[in-house]
Design an enzyme around this catalytic site. Structure first.
Site, PDB file in Angstrom:
ATOM      1  N   SER A  93     -20.833  -5.679  41.164  1.00 17.24           N
ATOM      2  CA  SER A  93     -22.038  -6.056  41.917  1.00 17.24           C
ATOM      3  C   SER A  93     -23.278  -6.168  41.058  1.00 17.24           C
ATOM      4  CB  SER A  93     -22.287  -5.041  43.036  1.00 17.24           C
ATOM      5  OG  SER A  93     -21.250  -5.091  43.999  1.00 17.24           O
ATOM      6  N   GLU A 129     -32.236  18.511 -22.612  1.00 17.49           N
ATOM      7  CA  GLU A 129     -31.607  17.388 -23.285  1.00 17.49           C
ATOM      8  C   GLU A 129     -32.270  16.974 -24.606  1.00 17.49           C
ATOM      9  OE1 GLU A 129     -28.786  15.834 -22.306  1.00 17.49           O
ATOM     10  OE2 GLU A 129     -28.631  17.295 -20.669  1.00 17.49           O
TER      11      GLU A 129
END
Length: 869
Positions: free
Chosen positions: A495, A110
């Site tokens: 239960s 770049e």
């Protein structure tokens, strides 16, 4: 030729030369003047443009105030990543964390003069101006890395002279404000790489599934090459273009001396291998991630997805992995018992398919193999069946394997939820060539046939000491069903709710030795049925039964009588609400005794945790802390904490004065035995967010002890395989076997397992809590508590032990046979005389001493669970 002639001839030529030189000189002067004018004009233009654009530009330092969009990240309490939620994937890094070859790759690609320019590169500007003068447009510009950063933060992508001037001016400002290292750091964190990856660290994860520091030179060059056109140079979408672009970047790195000849050659020879990788999740907890997402959205709105929040949950990674694993395995075992529903689909395969390169197989086959497989299963295609009753199959990646007979002999044909066909005798009874099937690995080392369960389940565990949710699995697979059954399902607990009924009975004068008649009950109730006749699971009646035995054997009729005749519904509801249950779980009728209300697994876990911690009211929570993107603390949970010493009402004044008068040496001598409470040392407890005591320590201790007997010798005795003496628990099965439950705990962990169909239909014959839910709980606890020492609540003050007669629960006389020790609260030892010898009017052939656990009879008839899967 005479000299005169030569002179005459030479004179015109010399004049011509002089005129030519003068003409060139004039042209040069004109060009020089034009160049000077152009230079002055350019300088003036730049200065003028600078004065024109500068007032409208933001200050460079405002970059610090512009938040980058960072996704929400969710972690376990031990730091493992659970999920990352947000449109943009970004992982912030510091310049010092970036390898040198990664920085060099971006500089080469770049901005080769990055370290020396002041924000703009004159050569790039001249090139842009030349393009403008010759074409009237700026097709490309030599923007520096700093200019690109300025554009991405403040400007747009318009190719105009105005934007170029603004970009250059901002770049200069940025260079004046920040160091080169900071600019590079900002750049590497900001830029877009495609595939929702923003910043180089996220790109490394997305394309290579690597940490930034682990990138090779070739991979760094690939990422640096992506930036000019993320769509065109994406290594996943266009490997050829990405390879060419990488070669360009590597060449620049080599020319600039960033890499050696050998490194350049090796990087150029590296194959372009890249595929998309999702979030690098380290812990599977999708249901918890969704709970966190919803909570964060309610707190912070849409910024939840972009502000970089980091949430630390209360999950323990080992327990969470255990919950997920045990639930999936348990549901897969359940679906095997119910029968094989057949392949995903069958397709007629071309005769020459196996001779064809896998990549050239028909698209329909490849697409079917590539479909999502829930719950960690894998999709495979049967390509051949063999004489030894095995089958060959192939995966979506082209790998092949063999499915042995032992991996498919479970596959009785499914008929309906209540029945299945005969066991298969050969591979042809199960599979055919062209079948697309699910397979799973086994602990025995081979593949097994599998199918996605129709039933669902939930596992949740809580730390009894503060309510932290340490594990949560809300279903078989979040991707196929986001309904969280831990928090959103309201089911009958059956239960498994009985311990709360028994706690209420203890609170209202009963004891573990209280004898209740196990006999038919007929109740007229408009809320239930016109006439309600509850029965025991076995259909038999056992006569007078002590409370402890009734809970161990899960006797329904004793629970109903205990509620209606020994406690009272109103008393029971008021007491049980102290465990955290709401009105839906507490119907004001006899069905309350059998868990006939509706509650969630999380509510059950909270209730069991209250028993486990000695009666303190804690609140479940899953978010432990919230941090901002820079690690700043935004929220810390302050849960109610079990603190038995915090509720001391009064201290011994003499003891207080004694400790205050001690020297350091004297204190050291009693350090191990000194256990102050809030009365003797209030300063130690003043900042503790103490949980309130909702139920007495004596009550919960007795319930714990009775529930330990459930595992020692009752309906939960399969859990004895864990080899622990500190576990208490209870099975549960609702009406018509629509729900199967098991809940259990010790001093460190309270956990609940539920299994059922979302449509509330019966699970099928033989599917009770002890067979369907308990094995899941056992596997979970085996992993979760591995290596953890036993921990149960110590016996509190106010508990006494007395020898009683096993039949009538009365204190035993000296020398009396058939006795046992029982625990009581002080002042509640029964005052009665033994009534031995009374006949059992309901079962003349069976006395209570000969009675086996009814659940034991049922379990003996059940086939043993498979151990291969």
């Amino acid at each position: 030729m005479t000299p005169a002639t030569m002179k005459e001839t030479a004179t015109p030529n010399n004049n011509t030369g002089r005129r030519s030189k003068l003409r060139y000189a004039r042209v040069f002067i004109v060009l020089l003047g034009l160049g000077l004018v152009a230079t002055i004009g350019t300088i003036a233009g730049v200065i003028g443009a600078n004065y024109y654009v500068t007032p409208a530009l933001p200050a460079a330092e405002t970059i610090r105030d512009i938040p980058l969009q960072i996704p929400l990240r969710i972690f376990s309490r031990d730091g493992l990543l659970i999920e990352e939620i947000g449109q943009r994937r970004r992982i912030l890094i510091r310049y010092d964390d970036v390898p040198e070859h990664v920085v060099n790759a971006f500089i080469a690609a770049e901005d080769r003069r990055f370290w020396v320019h002041s924000g703009i590169d004159y050569r790039g500007i001249i090139r842009a101006l030349f393009q403008l003068l010759t074409t009237g447009d700026i097709a490309s510009g030599g923007s520096t890395l700093t200019q690109q950063l300025a554009r991405d933060y403040f400007l747009n992508l318009d190719q105009t002279i105005d934007r170029k001037f603004k970009e250059a001016a901002l770049a200069v400002r940025i260079e004046q404000e920040f160091s080169k290292e900071t600019i590079m750091e900002l750049f590497l964190n900001k830029m877009f790489f495609g595939q929702r990856a923003y910043g180089v660290a996220a790109a490394a994860r997305v394309f290579f599934n690597k940490q930034l520091e682990d990138l090779s030179i070739a991979e760094a060059a690939t990422l640096a090459g992506v930036l000019p056109a993320p769509s065109n140079y994406n290594p996943v979408r266009n490997a050829v273009a990405a390879t060419n672009r990488r070669g360009y970047v590597l060449g620049r790195m080599h020319n600039l001396g960033f890499i050696s000849d050998a490194e350049y050659a090796a990087a150029m020879d590296t194959p372009m291998v890249s595929k998309l990788h999702g979030t690098d999740k380290e812990l599977q907890a999708d249901y918890v991630a969704e709970m966190v997402r919803r909570e964060m959205l309610s707190r912070y709105g849409e910024s939840t997805y972009t502000a970089g929040y980091q949430v630390v949950t209360s999950l323990d990674s080992r327990m969470q992995a255990a919950a997920d694993y045990s639930l999936r395995n348990g549901l897969l075992e359940f679906t095997r018992r119910r029968g094989y529903r057949g392949p995903i689909r069958n397709m007629e395969l071309p005769a020459d398919l196996l001779a064809t390169d896998f990549a050239d197989w028909p698209a329909e086959i490849l697409q079917t193999l590539d479909q999502y497989a829930p719950g960690g299963l894998s999709v495979a295609l049967v390509t051949q069946t063999n004489e030894d009753d095995s089958a060959n199959f192939i995966f979506k990646n082209g790998e092949t394997d063999v499915l042995p007979w032992a991996g498919m002999n479970w596959a009785k044909p499914f008929i309906d939820r209540a029945s299945s066909g005969p066991a298969p005798e050969s591979v042809s009874d199960v599979l055919a060539v062209g079948d697309f099937i699910f397979v799973m690995p086994t602990t025995a080392g081979f593949w097994a046939l599998a199918q996605v369960p129709k039933a669902q389940g939930a596992v949740v565990s809580i730390d009894p000491q503060d309510g932290a949710i340490t594990s949560l699995a809300g279903g078989f697979d979040f991707a196929t069903s986001k309904f969280n059954r831990v928090t959103q399902a309201a089911r009958q607990p059956g239960s498994s709710f009985k311990p709360f009924i028994y706690s209420a009975a203890l609170e209202h004068g009963n004891t573990p030795a209280t004898v209740v008649l196990d006999a038919p009950v007929v109740i007229n109730s408009s809320e239930l049925e016109k006439v309600w006749r509850p029965i025991n699971y076995s259909g038999r009646f056992y006569g007078p039964t002590r409370m402890r035995e009734a809970l161990v054997r899960s006797m329904n009729l004793v629970s109903v009588r205990l509620l209606l005749f020994e406690t009272g519904i109103g008393n029971a509801v008021r007491h049980i609400s102290k465990f955290g249950f709401g009105a839906a779980a507490l119907p004001r009728n006899g069905s309350l005794a059998l868990g006939g209300g509706a509650t969630s697994p999380l509510d059950m876990a909270q209730g069991y945790a209250t028993i486990a911690n000695g009666g303190f009211g804690i609140n479940p929570y899953v978010i432990d802390a919230i941090y901002g993107p820079e690690g700043e603390a935004l929220y810390r949970a302050t849960p109610l904490v079990v603190c038995p010493r915090c509720d001391a009402e009064a201290g011994d004044e003499y003891t207080i004065e004694l400790y205050e008068a001690m020297t350091l040496e004297e204190m050291a001598d009693v350090a191990l035995s000194y256990q102050p409470d809030a009365a003797t040392a209030p300063n130690l407890f003043e900042n503790v967010n103490a949980a309130p005591r909702n139920v007495s320590a004596q009550n919960t201790f007795l319930i714990q002890d009775m529930m330990r007997d459930v595992i020692r010798r009752g309906t939960g005795r399969r859990a004895r395989v864990l080899g622990r003496s500190d576990l208490s628990g209870k099975t549960g099965t609702s009406n018509d076997r629509r729900d199967a439950w098991f809940g259990g705990f010790n001093g460190d962990l309270a956990s609940i397992v539920w299994v059922g169909y979302d449509d509330d239909l019966p699970l099928g014959p033989g599917e009770e809590g002890s067979r369907t839910a308990l094995p899941i709980w056992i596997e979970f606890v085996r992993i979760a508590l591995q290596g953890v020492p036993n921990h149960q609540m110590p016996m509190p003050d106010g508990i006494v032990s007395r020898r009683i007669n096993r039949v009538d629960g009365c204190p035993a006389r000296a020398g009396q046979a058939n006795t046992m020790f029982e625990l009581f609260r002080e002042g509640h030892v029964p005052e009665c005389q033994s009534t031995l010898g009374e006949p059992d009017i309901f079962n003349d052939t069976m006395g209570l001493d000969d009675l086996p656990a009814e659940a034991e009879e049922a379990e003996e008839a059940e086939e043993e669970a498979e151990t291969l899967f």
